[in-house]
Design a protein around this motif. Structure first.
Motif, PDB file in Angstrom:
ATOM      1  N   GLU A  61       0.845  -1.190   0.000  1.00 59.19           N
ATOM      2  CA  GLU A  61       0.000   0.000   0.000  1.00 59.19           C
ATOM      3  C   GLU A  61       0.880   1.239   0.000  1.00 59.19           C
ATOM      4  OE1 GLU A  61      -3.093  -0.262   2.976  1.00 59.19           O
ATOM      5  OE2 GLU A  61      -3.472  -2.347   2.440  1.00 59.19           O
ATOM      6  N   ALA A  62       0.312   2.369  -0.283  1.00 60.49           N
ATOM      7  CA  ALA A  62       1.037   3.625  -0.456  1.00 60.49           C
ATOM      8  C   ALA A  62       2.039   3.908   0.655  1.00 60.49           C
ATOM      9  CB  ALA A  62       0.046   4.774  -0.547  1.00 60.49           C
ATOM     10  N   MET A  63       3.163   4.495   0.252  1.00 65.11           N
ATOM     11  CA  MET A  63       4.203   4.912   1.194  1.00 65.11           C
ATOM     12  C   MET A  63       4.382   6.415   1.069  1.00 65.11           C
ATOM     13  SD  MET A  63       7.137   2.026   0.614  1.00 65.11           S
ATOM     14  CE  MET A  63       8.195   2.694   1.863  1.00 65.11           C
ATOM     15  N   THR A  64       4.525   7.075   2.196  1.00 65.04           N
ATOM     16  CA  THR A  64       4.869   8.487   2.226  1.00 65.04           C
ATOM     17  C   THR A  64       6.159   8.613   3.000  1.00 65.04           C
ATOM     18  OG1 THR A  64       2.546   9.150   2.197  1.00 65.04           O
ATOM     19  CG2 THR A  64       4.135  10.788   2.963  1.00 65.04           C
ATOM     20  N   PHE A  65       7.138   9.272   2.420  1.00 66.27           N
ATOM     21  CA  PHE A  65       8.419   9.462   3.089  1.00 66.27           C
ATOM     22  C   PHE A  65       8.348  10.778   3.858  1.00 66.27           C
ATOM     23  CE2 PHE A  65       9.257   6.612  -0.409  1.00 66.27           C
ATOM     24  CZ  PHE A  65      10.015   5.628   0.206  1.00 66.27           C
ATOM     25  N   HIS A  66       8.432  10.693   5.196  1.00 59.28           N
ATOM     26  CA  HIS A  66       8.287  11.853   6.063  1.00 59.28           C
ATOM     27  C   HIS A  66       9.584  12.636   6.215  1.00 59.28           C
ATOM     28  CE1 HIS A  66       4.361  10.306   7.077  1.00 59.28           C
ATOM     29  NE2 HIS A  66       4.897   9.170   7.442  1.00 59.28           N
ATOM     30  N   SER A  67      10.709  11.950   6.158  1.00 55.96           N
ATOM     31  CA  SER A  67      12.003  12.612   6.285  1.00 55.96           C
ATOM     32  C   SER A  67      13.061  11.729   5.637  1.00 55.96           C
ATOM     33  CB  SER A  67      12.343  12.881   7.752  1.00 55.96           C
ATOM     34  OG  SER A  67      12.528  11.691   8.451  1.00 55.96           O
ATOM     35  N   ARG A  97      14.531   5.924  11.944  1.00 51.38           N
ATOM     36  CA  ARG A  97      15.959   6.206  11.845  1.00 51.38           C
ATOM     37  C   ARG A  97      16.455   6.815  13.139  1.00 51.38           C
ATOM     38  NH1 ARG A  97      16.634  12.087  10.765  1.00 51.38           N
ATOM     39  NH2 ARG A  97      18.802  11.821  10.209  1.00 51.38           N
ATOM     40  N   ARG A  98      17.698   6.480  13.449  1.00 47.30           N
ATOM     41  CA  ARG A  98      18.402   7.156  14.550  1.00 47.30           C
ATOM     42  C   ARG A  98      19.577   7.866  13.913  1.00 47.30           C
ATOM     43  NH1 ARG A  98      22.917   6.672  17.071  1.00 47.30           N
ATOM     44  NH2 ARG A  98      23.318   4.559  16.305  1.00 47.30           N
ATOM     45  N   GLU A  99      19.642   9.162  14.152  1.00 50.09           N
ATOM     46  CA  GLU A  99      20.745   9.928  13.585  1.00 50.09           C
ATOM     47  C   GLU A  99      22.066   9.358  14.068  1.00 50.09           C
ATOM     48  OE1 GLU A  99      20.083  14.012  14.622  1.00 50.09           O
ATOM     49  OE2 GLU A  99      18.210  14.097  13.469  1.00 50.09           O
ATOM     50  N   ARG A 100      23.036   9.369  13.192  1.00 52.21           N
ATOM     51  CA  ARG A 100      24.331   8.720  13.451  1.00 52.21           C
ATOM     52  C   ARG A 100      24.983   9.177  14.745  1.00 52.21           C
ATOM     53  NH1 ARG A 100      29.391   7.900   9.416  1.00 52.21           N
ATOM     54  NH2 ARG A 100      30.807   7.202  11.004  1.00 52.21           N
ATOM     55  N   GLU A 101      24.953  10.455  15.011  1.00 54.71           N
ATOM     56  CA  GLU A 101      25.714  10.981  16.149  1.00 54.71           C
ATOM     57  C   GLU A 101      24.829  11.471  17.292  1.00 54.71           C
ATOM     58  OE1 GLU A 101      28.280  13.784  14.248  1.00 54.71           O
ATOM     59  OE2 GLU A 101      29.398  12.196  13.230  1.00 54.71           O
ATOM     60  N   SER A 102      23.621  10.931  17.402  1.00 53.84           N
ATOM     61  CA  SER A 102      22.751  11.324  18.513  1.00 53.84           C
ATOM     62  C   SER A 102      21.772  10.201  18.819  1.00 53.84           C
ATOM     63  CB  SER A 102      21.984  12.615  18.172  1.00 53.84           C
ATOM     64  OG  SER A 102      20.902  12.341  17.301  1.00 53.84           O
ATOM     65  N   ASP A 103      20.919  10.449  19.784  1.00 52.41           N
ATOM     66  CA  ASP A 103      19.878   9.485  20.115  1.00 52.41           C
ATOM     67  C   ASP A 103      18.538   9.903  19.527  1.00 52.41           C
ATOM     68  OD1 ASP A 103      21.492   7.720  21.549  1.00 52.41           O
ATOM     69  OD2 ASP A 103      21.317   8.916  23.379  1.00 52.41           O
ATOM     70  N   HIS A 104      18.521  10.951  18.709  1.00 49.62           N
ATOM     71  CA  HIS A 104      17.265  11.423  18.109  1.00 49.62           C
ATOM     72  C   HIS A 104      16.755  10.383  17.115  1.00 49.62           C
ATOM     73  CE1 HIS A 104      14.809  13.532  15.062  1.00 49.62           C
ATOM     74  NE2 HIS A 104      14.249  14.009  16.168  1.00 49.62           N
ATOM     75  N   THR A 105      15.497   9.979  17.284  1.00 49.00           N
ATOM     76  CA  THR A 105      14.875   9.044  16.363  1.00 49.00           C
ATOM     77  C   THR A 105      13.607   9.645  15.794  1.00 49.00           C
ATOM     78  OG1 THR A 105      13.582   7.973  18.094  1.00 49.00           O
ATOM     79  CG2 THR A 105      15.726   7.013  17.605  1.00 49.00           C
ATOM     80  N   ASN A 106      13.262   9.216  14.610  1.00 50.63           N
ATOM     81  CA  ASN A 106      11.969   9.595  14.029  1.00 50.63           C
ATOM     82  C   ASN A 106      11.555   8.551  13.005  1.00 50.63           C
ATOM     83  OD1 ASN A 106      14.107  11.072  12.356  1.00 50.63           O
ATOM     84  ND2 ASN A 106      12.312  11.285  11.057  1.00 50.63           N
ATOM     85  N   ARG A 107      10.230   8.442  12.851  1.00 56.39           N
ATOM     86  CA  ARG A 107       9.686   7.517  11.852  1.00 56.39           C
ATOM     87  C   ARG A 107       9.853   8.168  10.493  1.00 56.39           C
ATOM     88  NH1 ARG A 107       3.766   6.472  12.765  1.00 56.39           N
ATOM     89  NH2 ARG A 107       3.624   8.428  11.667  1.00 56.39           N
ATOM     90  N   VAL A 108      10.404   7.417   9.544  1.00 62.92           N
ATOM     91  CA  VAL A 108      10.610   7.979   8.211  1.00 62.92           C
ATOM     92  C   VAL A 108       9.538   7.541   7.221  1.00 62.92           C
ATOM     93  CG1 VAL A 108      13.063   8.420   8.490  1.00 62.92           C
ATOM     94  CG2 VAL A 108      12.333   6.220   7.601  1.00 62.92           C
ATOM     95  N   THR A 109       8.972   6.361   7.413  1.00 62.84           N
ATOM     96  CA  THR A 109       7.887   5.905   6.549  1.00 62.84           C
ATOM     97  C   THR A 109       7.237   4.670   7.152  1.00 62.84           C
ATOM     98  OG1 THR A 109       7.247   5.411   4.261  1.00 62.84           O
ATOM     99  CG2 THR A 109       9.282   4.403   5.051  1.00 62.84           C
ATOM    100  N   GLU A 110       6.111   4.301   6.603  1.00 64.55           N
ATOM    101  CA  GLU A 110       5.453   3.047   6.958  1.00 64.55           C
ATOM    102  C   GLU A 110       4.602   2.616   5.780  1.00 64.55           C
ATOM    103  OE1 GLU A 110       2.074   3.230   9.856  1.00 64.55           O
ATOM    104  OE2 GLU A 110       2.753   5.296  10.026  1.00 64.55           O
ATOM    105  N   ALA A 111       4.269   1.342   5.746  1.00 61.67           N
ATOM    106  CA  ALA A 111       3.434   0.798   4.675  1.00 61.67           C
ATOM    107  C   ALA A 111       2.864  -0.536   5.129  1.00 61.67           C
ATOM    108  CB  ALA A 111       4.246   0.602   3.394  1.00 61.67           C
ATOM    109  N   VAL A 112       1.827  -0.965   4.426  1.00 62.87           N
ATOM    110  CA  VAL A 112       1.251  -2.280   4.661  1.00 62.87           C
ATOM    111  C   VAL A 112       1.573  -3.151   3.451  1.00 62.87           C
ATOM    112  CG1 VAL A 112      -0.868  -3.596   5.018  1.00 62.87           C
ATOM    113  CG2 VAL A 112      -0.565  -1.381   6.154  1.00 62.87           C
ATOM    114  N   PHE A 113       2.204  -4.288   3.714  1.00 61.54           N
ATOM    115  CA  PHE A 113       2.595  -5.247   2.687  1.00 61.54           C
ATOM    116  C   PHE A 113       1.631  -6.429   2.750  1.00 61.54           C
ATOM    117  CE2 PHE A 113       6.263  -2.722   3.289  1.00 61.54           C
ATOM    118  CZ  PHE A 113       7.104  -2.868   2.199  1.00 61.54           C
ATOM    119  N   THR A 114       1.230  -6.924   1.599  1.00 57.55           N
ATOM    120  CA  THR A 114       0.409  -8.128   1.544  1.00 57.55           C
ATOM    121  C   THR A 114       1.256  -9.260   1.000  1.00 57.55           C
ATOM    122  OG1 THR A 114      -1.594  -6.819   1.185  1.00 57.55           O
ATOM    123  CG2 THR A 114      -1.711  -9.171   0.638  1.00 57.55           C
TER     124      THR A 114
END
Length: 130
Positions: A61-67, A97-114
């Motif tokens: 299903e559709a994917m949106t890339f947030h970052s 993703r977790r930035e290489r030099e920090s503990d900052h994380t964020n969701r970059v995308t999600e999708a549903v696979f069949t």
């Protein structure tokens, strides 16, 4: 692009990997196709475990890339089976993703696979009961 400020799922990731220079586009960001392939691997892992055997991707299903994902970022993929049919399974995958030099994380995308469970000849077979 928006940054998703939530916490990753409260479970172990199915896959954790590092984005490498060979996976970048000319602008230096990680290819969306690389990330989608990692997500398909994570979904496939969940599908095979649930079906107890060979499976194949039949839809995404559709994917949106947030970052963007950048070289050196740690990418964690979380997968969960959200429904099963007679021969198919729907699996939600989130990529964080977790930035290489920090503990900052964020969701970059999600999708549903069949996925469809397959027998030894490549034909659909029933997904076993839980």
């Amino acid at each position: 692009m928006t940054t998703q400020e939530a916490a990753p799922p409260d479970q172990a990731p199915v896959i954790r990997t590092i984005a490498m220079p060979a996976d970048t586009n000319p602008a230096g960001d990680i290819f969306g196709g690389w990330l989608m392939a990692q997500m398909d691997l994570a979904a496939g892992n969940a599908a095979v475990r649930r079906a107890r055997g060979r499976c194949a991707t039949v839809a995404v299903e559709a994917m949106t890339f947030h970052s963007p994902v950048r070289v050196g970022d740690e990418v964690s993929l979380y997968a969960e089976v959200i429904s099963t049919g007679r021969t198919s399974m729907r699996i939600r995958v989130q990529a964080w993703r977790r930035e290489r030099e920090s503990d900052h994380t964020n969701r970059v995308t999600e999708a549903v696979f069949t996925f469809v469970a397959l027998d030894a000849t490549g034909r659909p077979r029933p997904v076993p009961s839980v």
